[in-house]
Design a protein around this motif. Structure first.
Motif, mmCIF file in Angstrom:
data_model
loop_
_atom_site.group_PDB
_atom_site.id
_atom_site.type_symbol
_atom_site.label_atom_id
_atom_site.label_comp_id
_atom_site.label_asym_id
_atom_site.label_seq_id
_atom_site.Cartn_x
_atom_site.Cartn_y
_atom_site.Cartn_z
ATOM 1 N N SER A 394 70.155 36.771 31.472
ATOM 2 C CA SER A 394 70.525 36.725 32.895
ATOM 3 C C SER A 394 69.332 36.181 33.661
ATOM 4 O O SER A 394 68.191 36.448 33.299
ATOM 5 C CB SER A 394 70.817 38.126 33.432
ATOM 6 N N LEU A 395 69.598 35.485 34.729
ATOM 7 C CA LEU A 395 68.487 34.948 35.513
ATOM 8 C C LEU A 395 68.109 35.928 36.619
ATOM 9 O O LEU A 395 68.881 36.185 37.540
ATOM 10 C CB LEU A 395 68.855 33.584 36.116
ATOM 11 N N ILE A 396 66.907 36.473 36.494
ATOM 12 C CA ILE A 396 66.366 37.404 37.488
ATOM 13 C C ILE A 396 65.296 36.647 38.263
ATOM 14 O O ILE A 396 64.478 35.945 37.661
ATOM 15 C CB ILE A 396 65.736 38.635 36.783
ATOM 16 N N GLU A 397 65.277 36.809 39.570
ATOM 17 C CA GLU A 397 64.409 35.968 40.390
ATOM 18 C C GLU A 397 62.933 36.069 40.017
ATOM 19 O O GLU A 397 62.188 35.086 40.084
ATOM 20 C CB GLU A 397 64.594 36.311 41.871
ATOM 21 N N SER A 398 62.498 37.242 39.611
ATOM 22 C CA SER A 398 61.068 37.413 39.342
ATOM 23 C C SER A 398 60.658 36.916 37.953
ATOM 24 O O SER A 398 59.481 36.983 37.593
ATOM 25 C CB SER A 398 60.678 38.884 39.493
ATOM 26 N N GLN A 403 61.886 29.157 37.163
ATOM 27 C CA GLN A 403 61.331 27.802 37.333
ATOM 28 C C GLN A 403 62.047 26.792 36.429
ATOM 29 O O GLN A 403 62.259 25.645 36.808
ATOM 30 C CB GLN A 403 59.826 27.828 37.026
ATOM 31 N N TYR A 404 62.433 27.231 35.257
ATOM 32 C CA TYR A 404 63.166 26.371 34.328
ATOM 33 C C TYR A 404 64.531 26.030 34.917
ATOM 34 O O TYR A 404 65.014 24.917 34.804
ATOM 35 C CB TYR A 404 63.349 27.075 32.977
ATOM 36 N N TYR A 405 65.122 27.042 35.531
ATOM 37 C CA TYR A 405 66.438 26.854 36.147
ATOM 38 C C TYR A 405 66.334 25.846 37.287
ATOM 39 O O TYR A 405 67.137 24.922 37.406
ATOM 40 C CB TYR A 405 66.959 28.204 36.650
ATOM 41 N N GLU A 406 65.314 26.013 38.099
ATOM 42 C CA GLU A 406 65.165 25.118 39.249
ATOM 43 C C GLU A 406 64.855 23.687 38.828
ATOM 44 O O GLU A 406 65.208 22.740 39.515
ATOM 45 C CB GLU A 406 64.090 25.661 40.179
ATOM 46 N N LYS A 411 70.421 26.621 32.134
ATOM 47 C CA LYS A 411 71.495 27.126 33.001
ATOM 48 C C LYS A 411 72.301 28.168 32.225
ATOM 49 O O LYS A 411 72.327 28.126 30.978
ATOM 50 C CB LYS A 411 72.369 25.998 33.547
ATOM 51 N N PRO A 412 72.937 29.093 32.943
ATOM 52 C CA PRO A 412 73.711 30.121 32.229
ATOM 53 C C PRO A 412 74.987 29.517 31.656
ATOM 54 O O PRO A 412 75.487 28.518 32.175
ATOM 55 C CB PRO A 412 74.029 31.142 33.327
ATOM 56 N N VAL A 448 70.567 36.002 39.772
ATOM 57 C CA VAL A 448 70.585 34.812 40.629
ATOM 58 C C VAL A 448 71.817 33.968 40.320
ATOM 59 O O VAL A 448 72.598 33.639 41.208
ATOM 60 C CB VAL A 448 69.292 33.976 40.432
ATOM 61 N N VAL A 449 71.985 33.628 39.055
ATOM 62 C CA VAL A 449 73.196 32.899 38.636
ATOM 63 C C VAL A 449 73.649 33.418 37.273
ATOM 64 O O VAL A 449 72.870 33.989 36.528
ATOM 65 C CB VAL A 449 72.964 31.369 38.489
ATOM 66 N N GLY A 450 74.905 33.161 36.972
ATOM 67 C CA GLY A 450 75.436 33.574 35.672
ATOM 68 C C GLY A 450 76.363 34.758 35.821
ATOM 69 O O GLY A 450 76.743 35.123 36.942
#
Ligand code: SF4
Length: 619
Positions: A394-398, A403-406, A411-412, A448-450
């Motif tokens: 899961s993508l957690i903001e912290s 950074q990889y996602y951005e 991507k999920p 964040v996403v997923g």
């Protein structure tokens, strides 16, 4: 002000409510709610379940009520599923502390031990209790008792970061305090006020220390993905952005001030202190029947295995995450697959139950690669975990993964892809493995996403059902609270190779039209190599005996429930017979502190960190 409830003020309403509860045989949650509404307090407010439980405990056998009946208590229970597997789980978290890992998917919440988030319910409970093991254990037992659950067979699950990385004196103290809480709870003693006062004093000292260091103790963790700093999470301290890793910040925030304020001295204990409390717990009312810690594969060594065993540990949660070196490297996991192979070998030789964590959708993986990885987990004798948590990334903001996602590098999976991968996993889990989790229960606001659906497991199960399929994993077959007759049960044996042993999974199953419900099982290791644990030389090893049914108290009987059909004893006798047939002269068991008495009654004698039955004696 502390909440208190005086049942004597509400007798006119409580007595008819309790009488109705005695008379009703089956109550659903909604029927129970209707009944509660029918008999509210004088001011019209509905009683809380914990109040009704407390009142029932006090009033049973008086005012025309029958003596206390556990069936009635269970009717009032809030969430019976919590104790449905036969033991009552008490999850406790360690304090925030540096972790040797640099995993890019791992959250960096400095209020928590590494990898946990401050708004997860378990984490909130831990924080409310200052991460103190005594307070966490005692308060959890009390909450269970107040909601009608059994508090006699306890599994302590220690979560947080990498256990093996915490200093040994802290580890001993932490476990000692869990035992002290169980023992005090059993005896009606309560040390919570003393502990809280001690923390208040420490807090004052810490505030002074922070003052001296010119710091504010209200640190707010805010990740700053825009900074785009690899391996770094940014935190806001005194209104300034500073770039530091989780480890650097928690070292400054907690470790150094703790030394100044003397907390580190308080959180220290000796092996003798722990062992004397363990002996008391052997016959306590609230016994520790399982103790679990979580760690990384590369932290497992012969010495570490001995140490966790000495703490009383019976199961290890261990992060496999992936069985692909490329994926591990891409995610900066810091160890390779060979380390996982070594760790499993050592843990299995020592008889531990292995509870793996595995993550699909990691950076660098694909749905097809994940499926191949999953098959490898059960086809390669070096792994074959007994229990498994599947945590799709899961993508957690912290987390650094942000950074990889951005950058568009990760991507999920789409819902369809995730459903496909998890369905594959469920259908390829062998019958000896228990899938304890299929999604990590992270609050959706943290993702964040997923996937944000915490009921994704049910979605997968429904999809399988629609396709006429059903997973064989233990959790899908547990008998739960069903009444069973001994004659319905048949024995089933599953042999599979392990890297250092032949593994045997013996089950008592109840065949139904759709599956084979599991009423109890035993895991037997038949070692094929010389054991590094002296006590286990030439011994077959019982790694687990588990009999299902709602947790019932030690010595209490609940006719028809799997826990009291004598299945445990039957499984042990069967294991003895198999071991003798295979030429072993000893049968050892990795008993927990609270089951030592049980095994002594079944012919086992204490032998170092284990208990052993001599198979050369006439049975
Ligand atoms: S080892 Fe575990 S806790 Fe530590 S960074 Fe990696 S995932 Fe997080």
């Amino acid at each position: 002000m502390r909440y208190s409830f005086d049942y004597t003020e509400h007798l006119d309403q409580l007595i008819p409510l309790l009488k109705s509860l005695e008379e009703d045989v089956i109550l659903s949650e909604s029927k129970l709610a209707q009944l509660f509404s029918k008999y509210p307090r004088a001011n019209g407010e509905v009683f809380r379940k914990s109040e009704v439980v407390t009142s029932y405990r006090k009033l049973a056998g008086t005012n025309g009520l029958a003596p206390l009946d556990r069936k009635v208590l269970r009717r009032i229970q809030m969430k019976p599923t919590r104790t449905i597997s036969g033991v009552t789980p008490v999850t406790v978290l360690t304090k925030p502390f540096p972790c040797p890992g640099k995993c890019i998917f791992c959250p960096n919440d400095i209020r928590m031990p590494k990898s946990y988030l401050a708004d997860e319910p378990g984490a909130q409970r831990a924080e409310r209790n200052a991460f103190d093991p005594y307070l966490q254990t005692y308060n959890r037992l009390l909450a269970y008792q107040n909601t009608g659950h059994q508090t006699e067979k306890i599994e302590i699950i220690v979560l947080g970061g990498t256990w093996s990385y915490y200093p040994e004196p802290y580890q001993i103290w932490f476990i000692k305090e869990c035992f002290r809480a169980m023992n005090d709870f059993s005896e009606g003693r309560d040390d919570r006020e003393v502990i809280i006062t001690r923390y208040e004093t420490v807090k004052k000292k810490l505030a002074k220390a922070n003052d001296t260091l010119g710091r504010d103790d209200q640190f707010v963790a805010t990740s700053n993905p825009l900074e785009n700093k690899v391996e770094m999470a940014a935190y806001q301290v005194h209104g300034q952005q500073i770039d530091q890793t989780y480890n650097q910040v928690v070292s400054q925030l907690y470790t150094a001030p703790e030394k100044i304020s003397g907390v580190d001295q308080l959180q220290t204990a000796t092996w003798d202190e722990l062992e004397s409390l363990q002996i008391i717990n052997e016959s306590a009312k609230s016994r520790c029947v399982g103790l679990v810690i979580e760690t990384r594969p590369d932290n497992i060594s012969e010495a570490e295995v001995r140490r966790i065993r000495r703490l009383g540990c019976t199961k290890t949660q261990i992060g496999f995450q992936s069985l692909n070196d490329f994926v591990l490297l891409q995610n900066k996991r810091g160890h390779d697959v060979a380390a996982t192979r070594r760790a499993v070998k050592l843990l299995r030789q020592a008889g531990f139950k292995i509870h793996a964590h595995w993550m699909p959708n990691l950076y660098g993986s694909t749905p097809e690669q994940d499926k191949a990885d999953y098959l490898k987990m059960f086809n390669d004798p070096d792994f074959c975990p007994d229990e498994l948590k599947i945590y799709p990334c899961s993508l957690i903001e912290s987390a650094e993964l942000m950074q990889y996602y951005e950058r568009g590098d990760w991507k999920p999976y789409s819902e369809e892809e995730l459903l496909d991968v998890l369905s594959f996993c469920l259908m390829n889990t062998p019958r000896y493995c228990r899938l304890t989790r299929v999604i990590r229960d992270i609050p959706s606001t943290d993702i964040v996403v997923g996937n944000k659906k915490t009921n994704f497991r049910e979605m997968v199960e429904r999809a399988l059902e629609k396709a006429g399929e059903k997973s064989l994993n233990i959790r899908a077959r547990e008998v739960r609270n069903r009444l069973i007759q001994a004659e319905e049960l048949v024995v089933k044996e599953t042999h599979y190779p392990g890297s250092v042993s032949e593994e045997l999974f013996i089950e008592y199953v109840c065949p139904t039209q759709t599956t084979e419900l599991i009423a109890g099982f035993l895991r037997l290791s038949l070692p094929t190599v010389q054991n590094f644990m002296e006590e286990l030389q030439d011994a077959a090893i019982i790694r687990e005996v588990h009999v299902y049914g709602q947790a019932v108290g030690i010595g209490q009987r609940d006719e028809g429930k799997a826990q009291h059909l004598g299945l445990g004893t039957k499984l042990i006798e069967r294991a003895k017979a198999v071991a003798i047939k295979k030429g072993f002269t000893k049968l050892a068991v990795i008993s927990s502190i609270g089951t030592r008495e049980y095994y002594r009654q079944r012919g086992f004698v204490d032998a170092g960190l284990y208990q052993v039955a001599d198979l050369s004696l006439k049975q």
